[in-house]
Scaffold this motif. Sequence first.
Motif, PDB file in Angstrom:
ATOM      1  N   GLU A  90       0.868  -1.174   0.000  1.00 13.64           N
ATOM      2  CA  GLU A  90       0.000   0.000   0.000  1.00 13.64           C
ATOM      3  C   GLU A  90       0.906   1.224   0.000  1.00 13.64           C
ATOM      4  O   GLU A  90       1.774   1.357   0.862  1.00 13.64           O
ATOM      5  CB  GLU A  90      -0.851   0.027   1.276  1.00 13.64           C
ATOM      6  CG  GLU A  90      -1.939  -1.022   1.335  1.00 13.64           C
ATOM      7  CD  GLU A  90      -3.071  -0.765   0.342  1.00 13.64           C
ATOM      8  OE1 GLU A  90      -3.305   0.416   0.003  1.00 13.64           O
ATOM      9  OE2 GLU A  90      -3.698  -1.748  -0.100  1.00 13.64           O
TER      10      GLU A  90
ATOM     11  N   GLU B 126       0.724   5.236   0.386  1.00 14.91           N
ATOM     12  CA  GLU B 126      -0.215   6.288   0.756  1.00 14.91           C
ATOM     13  C   GLU B 126      -0.034   7.526  -0.099  1.00 14.91           C
ATOM     14  O   GLU B 126       1.080   7.832  -0.520  1.00 14.91           O
ATOM     15  CB  GLU B 126       0.020   6.688   2.207  1.00 14.91           C
ATOM     16  CG  GLU B 126      -0.849   5.946   3.190  1.00 14.91           C
ATOM     17  CD  GLU B 126      -0.496   6.334   4.604  1.00 14.91           C
ATOM     18  OE1 GLU B 126      -0.471   7.552   4.885  1.00 14.91           O
ATOM     19  OE2 GLU B 126      -0.212   5.419   5.400  1.00 14.91           O
TER      20      GLU B 126
ATOM     21  N   SER C  97       7.784   5.629   4.309  1.00 21.32           N
ATOM     22  CA  SER C  97       7.500   4.202   4.457  1.00 21.32           C
ATOM     23  C   SER C  97       8.438   3.430   3.544  1.00 21.32           C
ATOM     24  O   SER C  97       8.917   3.962   2.546  1.00 21.32           O
ATOM     25  CB  SER C  97       6.066   3.878   4.033  1.00 21.32           C
ATOM     26  OG  SER C  97       5.187   4.790   4.614  1.00 21.32           O
TER      27      SER C  97
ATOM     28  N   ALA D 216       9.250  -0.729   1.796  1.00 23.71           N
ATOM     29  CA  ALA D 216       8.945  -2.157   1.690  1.00 23.71           C
ATOM     30  C   ALA D 216      10.235  -2.825   1.281  1.00 23.71           C
ATOM     31  O   ALA D 216      10.976  -2.285   0.458  1.00 23.71           O
ATOM     32  CB  ALA D 216       7.862  -2.400   0.652  1.00 23.71           C
TER      33      ALA D 216
ATOM     34  N   LYS E 259       7.814 -10.058  -0.475  1.00 26.26           N
ATOM     35  CA  LYS E 259       7.940  -8.912   0.410  1.00 26.26           C
ATOM     36  C   LYS E 259       8.230  -9.463   1.803  1.00 26.26           C
ATOM     37  O   LYS E 259       7.502 -10.313   2.304  1.00 26.26           O
ATOM     38  CB  LYS E 259       6.630  -8.120   0.430  1.00 26.26           C
ATOM     39  CG  LYS E 259       6.714  -6.888   1.295  1.00 26.26           C
ATOM     40  CD  LYS E 259       5.371  -6.212   1.393  1.00 26.26           C
ATOM     41  CE  LYS E 259       4.473  -6.989   2.363  1.00 26.26           C
ATOM     42  NZ  LYS E 259       3.149  -6.378   2.512  1.00 26.26           N
TER      43      LYS E 259
ATOM     44  N   LEU F  51       9.222  -7.279   4.449  1.00 25.40           N
ATOM     45  CA  LEU F  51       9.062  -6.272   5.490  1.00 25.40           C
ATOM     46  C   LEU F  51       8.415  -5.042   4.864  1.00 25.40           C
ATOM     47  O   LEU F  51       8.763  -4.663   3.766  1.00 25.40           O
ATOM     48  CB  LEU F  51      10.456  -5.900   6.017  1.00 25.40           C
ATOM     49  CG  LEU F  51      10.547  -4.850   7.115  1.00 25.40           C
ATOM     50  CD1 LEU F  51      10.042  -5.445   8.427  1.00 25.40           C
ATOM     51  CD2 LEU F  51      11.980  -4.392   7.283  1.00 25.40           C
ATOM     52  N   ASP F  52       7.461  -4.418   5.548  1.00 23.15           N
ATOM     53  CA  ASP F  52       7.024  -3.102   5.099  1.00 23.15           C
ATOM     54  C   ASP F  52       6.408  -2.322   6.242  1.00 23.15           C
ATOM     55  O   ASP F  52       6.082  -2.886   7.297  1.00 23.15           O
ATOM     56  CB  ASP F  52       6.068  -3.188   3.899  1.00 23.15           C
ATOM     57  CG  ASP F  52       4.698  -3.708   4.287  1.00 23.15           C
ATOM     58  OD1 ASP F  52       4.606  -4.418   5.300  1.00 23.15           O
ATOM     59  OD2 ASP F  52       3.727  -3.417   3.560  1.00 23.15           O
ATOM     60  N   GLY F  53       6.284  -1.034   6.056  1.00 19.60           N
ATOM     61  CA  GLY F  53       5.686  -0.197   7.084  1.00 19.60           C
ATOM     62  C   GLY F  53       6.355   1.166   7.116  1.00 19.60           C
ATOM     63  O   GLY F  53       7.179   1.485   6.255  1.00 19.60           O
ATOM     64  N   LYS F  54       5.959   1.966   8.123  1.00 19.51           N
ATOM     65  CA  LYS F  54       6.562   3.284   8.254  1.00 19.51           C
ATOM     66  C   LYS F  54       7.982   3.134   8.752  1.00 19.51           C
ATOM     67  O   LYS F  54       8.268   2.265   9.591  1.00 19.51           O
ATOM     68  CB  LYS F  54       5.762   4.119   9.246  1.00 19.51           C
ATOM     69  CG  LYS F  54       4.376   4.474   8.737  1.00 19.51           C
ATOM     70  CD  LYS F  54       3.953   5.825   9.276  1.00 19.51           C
ATOM     71  CE  LYS F  54       2.602   6.248   8.744  1.00 19.51           C
ATOM     72  NZ  LYS F  54       2.534   6.344   7.289  1.00 19.51           N
TER      73      LYS F  54
ATOM     74  N   ASP G 210       8.166   3.233  12.547  1.00 22.06           N
ATOM     75  CA  ASP G 210       7.662   2.024  13.198  1.00 22.06           C
ATOM     76  C   ASP G 210       8.625   0.860  13.058  1.00 22.06           C
ATOM     77  O   ASP G 210       8.849   0.090  13.999  1.00 22.06           O
ATOM     78  CB  ASP G 210       6.313   1.616  12.592  1.00 22.06           C
ATOM     79  CG  ASP G 210       5.261   2.689  12.805  1.00 22.06           C
ATOM     80  OD1 ASP G 210       5.513   3.570  13.658  1.00 22.06           O
ATOM     81  OD2 ASP G 210       4.231   2.662  12.113  1.00 22.06           O
ATOM     82  N   ILE G 211       9.176   0.751  11.848  1.00 24.63           N
ATOM     83  CA  ILE G 211      10.100  -0.367  11.622  1.00 24.63           C
ATOM     84  C   ILE G 211      11.314  -0.215  12.527  1.00 24.63           C
ATOM     85  O   ILE G 211      11.727  -1.165  13.199  1.00 24.63           O
ATOM     86  CB  ILE G 211      10.535  -0.406  10.143  1.00 24.63           C
ATOM     87  CG1 ILE G 211       9.358  -0.845   9.279  1.00 24.63           C
ATOM     88  CG2 ILE G 211      11.708  -1.358   9.957  1.00 24.63           C
ATOM     89  CD1 ILE G 211       9.620  -0.781   7.809  1.00 24.63           C
TER      90      ILE G 211
ATOM     91  N   SER H  44      10.411  -1.067  15.984  1.00 24.15           N
ATOM     92  CA  SER H  44      10.231  -2.490  16.230  1.00 24.15           C
ATOM     93  C   SER H  44      11.570  -3.217  16.259  1.00 24.15           C
ATOM     94  O   SER H  44      11.667  -4.327  16.779  1.00 24.15           O
ATOM     95  CB  SER H  44       9.320  -3.096  15.164  1.00 24.15           C
ATOM     96  OG  SER H  44      10.021  -3.187  13.957  1.00 24.15           O
TER      97      SER H  44
END
Lengths: 437, 297
Positions: free
Chosen positions: B23, B25, B198, B200, B207, B209-212, B215-216, B219
């Motif tokens: 996704e 944005e 973000s 990926a 894939k 790994l993905d995200g902001k 956040d990554i 984490s």
Amino acid sequence: MNKILLIIQREYLSRVKKKSFLVMTFLVPALIIGMYGLIAFLTVKGGDKKAQVKVIDESGIFAGNFKNNSSVNYITTKESLDAAKKEATESGEGFVLYIPANIESDGKIELFSTKKAGLSAVSNMEKQINDLLRNKQLKDAGIDPATLKEIDPDVNIDSIELSEEGEKDSSAGAAYAIGFAAAILIYISLFIYGAQVMRGVIEEKTSRIVEVVISSVKPFQLMMGKIIGVGLVGLTQFILWIVLSTTLTGAAGKLLLKDKIDQVKTEVSVNEAGKTIEQVNAEGPAAKILNAIQTLNLPYILGCFLVFFLGGYLIYSALFAAIGAAVDNETETQQFMFPITMPLLFTYIMSFSFIVNNPDSTLSFWLSIIPFTSPIAMMVRLPFGVPAWEVALSMVLLIAGFLFTTWLAARIYRVGILMYGKKVSFKELAKWLTYKE
Amino acid sequence: MLSIKNIVKQYAQHRALDGVSLEVEKGSIFGLLGPNGAGKTSLIRIINQITAPDQGEVYFNGEKLNPDHISKIGYLPEERGLYKKMTIGEQALYLAQLKGLSRSEAIKRIKYWFEKMDMQTWWDKKVEDLSKGMQQKVQFVATVLHEPELIILDEPFSGFDPVNAEIVTQEILELNRKGTTIIFSTHRMESVEQLCDSIALINRSHKILDGKVKDIKNSYRDNTFHLNYSGAFPAEKAGLFSIVKPADSENVTVKIAAGKTPNDLLSYLLPSIQILELKEQVPSINDIFIQKVTQLS
């Protein structure tokens, strides 16, 4: 659709604007005119410089009976052979024709000169001597040469073609010439413009612009745009050549040949009564071919030429485009070029060795029907007269062939243009055909 | 903005993409990362409709991807070039018209961009007269001329000197501020941290790994801290912290046990040493990238 026009426009303009295009456009008609000019010049000049032949006739049979023609002047002289030879050696020009007294038994006629005598001059002398000698011997045998001339059958086959429009004078010679010219032109231009398409594709691939372009247009549009653009360049070139060379040769011909033509006309009318066979032969073939060309249906042949050129070009340039897409540079094209050049080369050779002699044979028929060979083979057959249904069938198959090769090429093209650094084999190409888009 | 749903792309013997979903944005800068041959270019070509996926779908602004979207996307491929014999102005004009701009509009915008990028005198130059960096600039301009909603940049900085790389970076950020969504494919992790919201990570057609970015990184925090101190560092205390990197006389890296906070550590250490600096060790995207990729292979 708008985008394909843009591509055609770019392909067309980028080539037409090149210096090499301009040079070719003017060079070819200039060469044609140059050749015309040279021929005209030589004809005019050749008339001025006649070979002077001194005839020393010890037999007394020929004296004064030699007839001058456009290239040879005969002067009968009573000089001795040695004196005449000496004079010729000193002046460095002129010929001495020596006819010994015993010519009728076993004497040898000799021609002395400082330069080698031209073939036509020698054959002219031989013919005149033979004619005169035969006349004398006939007379000696009690036959009047005039009577003989009356009964001498003068056979000359005029080939008359039967068609619905009635009888039509045709000449195999002119048909040869037209057919050959058209076939050679198509053969050469298929290679020239096909290779241009191929090089264009390779250029886009090696300069890496292709991915930018196909993010805006479909690969098929890019390929067709290129093929059509280059094809239009070819057409433009042909049309410019035809226009330039006909207008210029027309003008130049009038200027250069006007005097000569008048001269020939008066000569012919003056010499009507006593003209020699040589003169008729010399003026004959050219005039005959010109007449014959006029009897051929030129617009029809020109129309067919355009259709077969375009059809052949579209068939082969699509294949050339596919090759360009499959390789990384021009040196790698060799292995793929072979199957494309083969049918063309084969037809080309067959045209000159077989079709032209057997325009209506089964093999000629098939060669002029199969799309890969028809553009060349049909052009050779056409001036001899080909039934309309055969021409129509050939054209329909040509279009079908074009659709088929374009389909085939498009499938190879879209995979190939994005494939770098990979040596491709025929097996690989076959696999590409089955790839989903 | 862009939804990629379960894409599968199969070449003869090789599956380039296997069930990839993403996704992107609207208005974000999205980093598409992955080692060479992972499938990034295949994915980008699908978004650009150069190839079609065997399975799965791509939605652009909620609509299924279709040819109308081509003029809304700007693509700067990794393998890029220009026509050698054409002038720079004509090339830009040609490429802009292929994206659907009218001739007059294209000329206007090219002039604007050439001025902006300090290329006014280049119009009549040929590609062969330009350096590689200059050519890249032309290509960048050609990518953004038609004011696309989505710009896809594949290794945009290769071939740029630091000065021009900075100019292009600023242009990208400005476009983004005006609302353009940007997808970034690159190996240069420092530019990813600098630019991307973000990311990926694609590896071996999947894939992983993905995200902001924030956040990554969060984490991947593992309660590791760096200490700069003076004094005699005490021994490990089970249940509170362990020493990751053995200390020299001034520095040490420690891992705080689960459930404890840096404050717990500090209150334990304060009596015995002087603390000069305490800093959390947040993994860089580069570390995460290497860790993720090597972990799987």
